[in-house]
Design a protein around this motif. Structure first.
Motif, short mmCIF file in Angstrom:
data_model
loop_
_atom_site.label_atom_id
_atom_site.label_comp_id
_atom_site.label_asym_id
_atom_site.label_seq_id
_atom_site.Cartn_x
_atom_site.Cartn_y
_atom_site.Cartn_z
N TRP A 10 16.76 134.58 -4.98
CA TRP A 10 16.55 133.18 -4.70
C TRP A 10 15.19 132.98 -4.08
O TRP A 10 14.80 133.76 -3.26
N THR A 44 34.18 131.62 -8.22
CA THR A 44 33.51 132.87 -7.87
C THR A 44 32.93 133.51 -9.11
O THR A 44 32.04 134.34 -9.02
N HIS A 64 25.82 127.75 -7.62
CA HIS A 64 25.62 128.56 -6.42
C HIS A 64 25.44 127.68 -5.19
O HIS A 64 25.99 127.97 -4.13
N CYS A 65 24.69 126.59 -5.33
CA CYS A 65 24.41 125.70 -4.18
C CYS A 65 25.67 125.06 -3.62
O CYS A 65 25.71 124.74 -2.42
N GLY A 67 28.83 126.45 -4.26
CA GLY A 67 29.90 127.43 -4.34
C GLY A 67 30.21 128.14 -3.04
O GLY A 67 29.51 127.99 -2.04
N ARG A 70 27.41 130.29 -1.35
CA ARG A 70 26.12 129.62 -1.16
C ARG A 70 25.33 130.15 0.03
O ARG A 70 24.12 130.05 0.07
N LEU A 74 21.25 134.50 -4.01
CA LEU A 74 21.54 134.47 -5.44
C LEU A 74 20.52 135.36 -6.13
O LEU A 74 19.31 135.13 -6.01
N TRP A 76 19.09 136.99 -9.64
CA TRP A 76 19.04 136.81 -11.09
C TRP A 76 18.78 138.18 -11.70
O TRP A 76 17.77 138.81 -11.41
N ALA A 99 25.52 136.62 -4.63
CA ALA A 99 25.91 136.14 -5.94
C ALA A 99 24.90 136.60 -6.98
O ALA A 99 23.72 136.79 -6.67
N CYS A 101 23.38 136.05 -11.02
CA CYS A 101 23.28 135.31 -12.28
C CYS A 101 22.79 136.32 -13.30
O CYS A 101 21.66 136.80 -13.21
#
Length: 130
Positions: A10, A44, A64-65, A67, A70, A74, A76, A99, A101
């Motif tokens: 992030w 989730t 994510h923001c 969830g 958050r 996050l 990637w 989290a 992605c």
């Protein structure tokens, strides 16, 4: 937290606006925003599918923001064809907790997909993927 060659932490590759919604008035945009509002606080795991350029990364950032994860980073993870299965456990450990992605998962071999799932599953139980 360090990002490896296939990871970004992030902020996401897209900027999340203050309204935390897609902008537009069409019924399709309304349906996506409604789904994010309804599913986001509880999701989730989410699968965002669509053609290139349709906003999958933005939808992941929005989820994510709002969830339950958050408050965690996050990460990637680009899962293109050049990502070797042997490098996946180290990539997931380097990315840390939070989290994920996963981008371009369909480009991975079935073996590499299995390693990704195993690594994420081990991490969700507090273990490691080695």
């Amino acid at each position: 937290m360090r990002a490896g060659p296939h990871t970004r932490v992030w902020p996401p590759p897209v900027a999340v606006g203050p309204t935390r919604h897609f902008t537009g008035r069409s019924s399709a945009i309304h349906a996506v925003n409604t789904a994010i509002d309804r599913l986001g606080p509880h999701a989730t795991v989410a699968l965002c599918v669509g053609e290139s350029g349709t906003g999958k990364s933005y939808a992941a950032a929005l989820l994510h923001c709002v969830g339950p994860l958050r408050h965690l980073p996050l990460t990637w993870l680009r899962c293109g064809p050049d990502l070797e299965p042997a490098a996946l456990p180290a990539t997931l450990v380097t990315a840390g907790t939070g989290a994920y992605c996963l981008e371009e998962v369909a480009e991975l071999t079935p073996r590499a997909q299995s390693v990704v799932v195993g690594g994420l599953d081990a991490g969700s139980r507090g273990g490691n993927s080695n």
